[in-house]
Design a protein around this motif. Sequence first.
Motif, PDB file in Angstrom:
ATOM      1  N   THR A 131       0.850  -1.178   0.000  1.00  0.00           N
ATOM      2  CA  THR A 131       0.000   0.000   0.000  1.00  0.00           C
ATOM      3  C   THR A 131       0.889   1.233   0.000  1.00  0.00           C
ATOM      4  O   THR A 131       1.978   1.231   0.597  1.00  0.00           O
ATOM      5  CB  THR A 131      -0.940   0.014   1.216  1.00  0.00           C
ATOM      6  N   THR A 132       0.455   2.258  -0.684  1.00  0.00           N
ATOM      7  CA  THR A 132       1.221   3.498  -0.747  1.00  0.00           C
ATOM      8  C   THR A 132       0.267   4.676  -0.665  1.00  0.00           C
ATOM      9  O   THR A 132      -0.847   4.626  -1.192  1.00  0.00           O
ATOM     10  CB  THR A 132       2.049   3.569  -2.041  1.00  0.00           C
ATOM     11  N   ASP A 133       0.693   5.723   0.024  1.00  0.00           N
ATOM     12  CA  ASP A 133      -0.159   6.904   0.157  1.00  0.00           C
ATOM     13  C   ASP A 133       0.673   8.040   0.739  1.00  0.00           C
ATOM     14  O   ASP A 133       1.849   7.852   1.100  1.00  0.00           O
ATOM     15  CB  ASP A 133      -1.355   6.610   1.053  1.00  0.00           C
ATOM     16  N   ALA A 134       0.067   9.186   0.830  1.00  0.00           N
ATOM     17  CA  ALA A 134       0.715  10.361   1.416  1.00  0.00           C
ATOM     18  C   ALA A 134      -0.351  11.226   2.065  1.00  0.00           C
ATOM     19  O   ALA A 134      -1.514  11.234   1.644  1.00  0.00           O
ATOM     20  CB  ALA A 134       1.472  11.144   0.354  1.00  0.00           C
ATOM     21  N   TYR A 135       0.031  11.947   3.106  1.00  0.00           N
ATOM     22  CA  TYR A 135      -0.884  12.882   3.753  1.00  0.00           C
ATOM     23  C   TYR A 135      -0.053  13.998   4.382  1.00  0.00           C
ATOM     24  O   TYR A 135       1.178  13.932   4.427  1.00  0.00           O
ATOM     25  CB  TYR A 135      -1.760  12.177   4.795  1.00  0.00           C
ATOM     26  N   ARG A 136      -0.750  15.013   4.889  1.00  0.00           N
ATOM     27  CA  ARG A 136      -0.061  16.175   5.465  1.00  0.00           C
ATOM     28  C   ARG A 136      -0.567  16.476   6.876  1.00  0.00           C
ATOM     29  O   ARG A 136      -1.696  16.150   7.242  1.00  0.00           O
ATOM     30  CB  ARG A 136      -0.278  17.405   4.582  1.00  0.00           C
ATOM     31  N   PHE A 137       0.312  17.144   7.617  1.00  0.00           N
ATOM     32  CA  PHE A 137      -0.062  17.754   8.891  1.00  0.00           C
ATOM     33  C   PHE A 137       0.669  19.094   8.973  1.00  0.00           C
ATOM     34  O   PHE A 137       1.630  19.340   8.240  1.00  0.00           O
ATOM     35  CB  PHE A 137       0.287  16.850  10.079  1.00  0.00           C
ATOM     36  N   SER A 138       0.205  19.966   9.840  1.00  0.00           N
ATOM     37  CA  SER A 138       0.827  21.284   9.972  1.00  0.00           C
ATOM     38  C   SER A 138       1.391  21.457  11.372  1.00  0.00           C
ATOM     39  O   SER A 138       0.917  20.849  12.336  1.00  0.00           O
ATOM     40  CB  SER A 138      -0.181  22.404   9.666  1.00  0.00           C
ATOM     41  N   VAL A 139       2.419  22.288  11.464  1.00  0.00           N
ATOM     42  CA  VAL A 139       3.068  22.567  12.743  1.00  0.00           C
ATOM     43  C   VAL A 139       3.195  24.084  12.912  1.00  0.00           C
ATOM     44  O   VAL A 139       3.776  24.767  12.039  1.00  0.00           O
ATOM     45  CB  VAL A 139       4.463  21.933  12.828  1.00  0.00           C
ATOM     46  N   GLY A 140       2.642  24.609  14.010  1.00  0.00           N
ATOM     47  CA  GLY A 140       2.821  26.007  14.355  1.00  0.00           C
ATOM     48  C   GLY A 140       2.083  27.020  13.518  1.00  0.00           C
ATOM     49  O   GLY A 140       2.240  28.225  13.722  1.00  0.00           O
ATOM     50  N   THR A 141       1.257  26.603  12.578  1.00  0.00           N
ATOM     51  CA  THR A 141       0.544  27.567  11.734  1.00  0.00           C
ATOM     52  C   THR A 141      -0.839  27.896  12.284  1.00  0.00           C
ATOM     53  O   THR A 141      -1.417  28.939  11.951  1.00  0.00           O
ATOM     54  CB  THR A 141       0.398  27.020  10.305  1.00  0.00           C
ATOM     55  N   GLY A 142      -1.399  27.001  13.069  1.00  0.00           N
ATOM     56  CA  GLY A 142      -2.733  27.219  13.610  1.00  0.00           C
ATOM     57  C   GLY A 142      -3.848  26.922  12.632  1.00  0.00           C
ATOM     58  O   GLY A 142      -5.030  27.099  12.960  1.00  0.00           O
ATOM     59  N   VAL A 143      -3.522  26.479  11.452  1.00  0.00           N
ATOM     60  CA  VAL A 143      -4.544  26.155  10.439  1.00  0.00           C
ATOM     61  C   VAL A 143      -4.231  24.780   9.843  1.00  0.00           C
ATOM     62  O   VAL A 143      -3.074  24.316   9.864  1.00  0.00           O
ATOM     63  CB  VAL A 143      -4.587  27.219   9.322  1.00  0.00           C
ATOM     64  N   PRO A 144      -5.243  24.131   9.276  1.00  0.00           N
ATOM     65  CA  PRO A 144      -5.004  22.826   8.655  1.00  0.00           C
ATOM     66  C   PRO A 144      -4.022  22.937   7.487  1.00  0.00           C
ATOM     67  O   PRO A 144      -3.896  24.003   6.868  1.00  0.00           O
ATOM     68  CB  PRO A 144      -6.396  22.394   8.171  1.00  0.00           C
ATOM     69  N   PRO A 145      -3.313  21.872   7.187  1.00  0.00           N
ATOM     70  CA  PRO A 145      -2.369  21.918   6.067  1.00  0.00           C
ATOM     71  C   PRO A 145      -3.082  22.062   4.734  1.00  0.00           C
ATOM     72  O   PRO A 145      -4.257  21.695   4.595  1.00  0.00           O
ATOM     73  CB  PRO A 145      -1.660  20.564   6.169  1.00  0.00           C
TER      74      PRO A 145
END
Length: 218
Positions: A131-145
């Motif tokens: 299985t292969t995939d990708a996703y995002r998260f944010s750090v210190g921005t206060g908003v979703p990636p």
Amino acid sequence: MASEAADRLPAVVHAAATGRWRVRFAVAAAAVVGLLAGAAGSAWADDNRVYADPPAGAVLSKAPTGVTLAFAHDVQPELSHVAVFDRDGSEIGDGTYSQPASDRVHLPVTIDQDGDYTVAYHVTFPDGTSTTDAYRFSVGTGVPPVALDAATRQASTDAVARHAHQIDGLSATLLVLDGLVLCAVLGLLWLRPRDGRPMSFRPRDSGPTPDGGDPDRP
């Protein structure tokens, strides 16, 4: 005409038998090749990820020290790869990923800037599927990636898939052995008896020569 039809009957029966044999040969060869391809390559399974830390779309105020992924099946670590990319597309993994449990992987990371980060993975399971995939998260921005666009997702997953699919010496040896088995099976199928007679490399007796002699004699 009845006599001519009777004379042609053996040739018709032989042609039909030969045609059936060729069909069986093609079907058997296709089956063996399919099994070989299944053993050599990995089929793409549905995404079996059941847990991610940080999770997809997470909005973090503090940078994580690692990424952990868990799956519905055990993972083959030598055929799997995980990477984390910053907004510039550079990998930020801090060392080699580990396997804290049979069904999960962990990659330590060092994040010293705010922004969006992309996690990409290619994981292979014991049955050969992956299985292969990708996703995002944010750090210190206060908003979703920002959502992953198709090009970025493709580039991220391609990077981990290329890394995971490097063939090691053992896999190469197994591929060679699989090829030899395939050749042996095809050879046995080719030499199997046809029309009730064993195969022979001698030319078939075509009957008496025009002058009545024996065709097998010089």
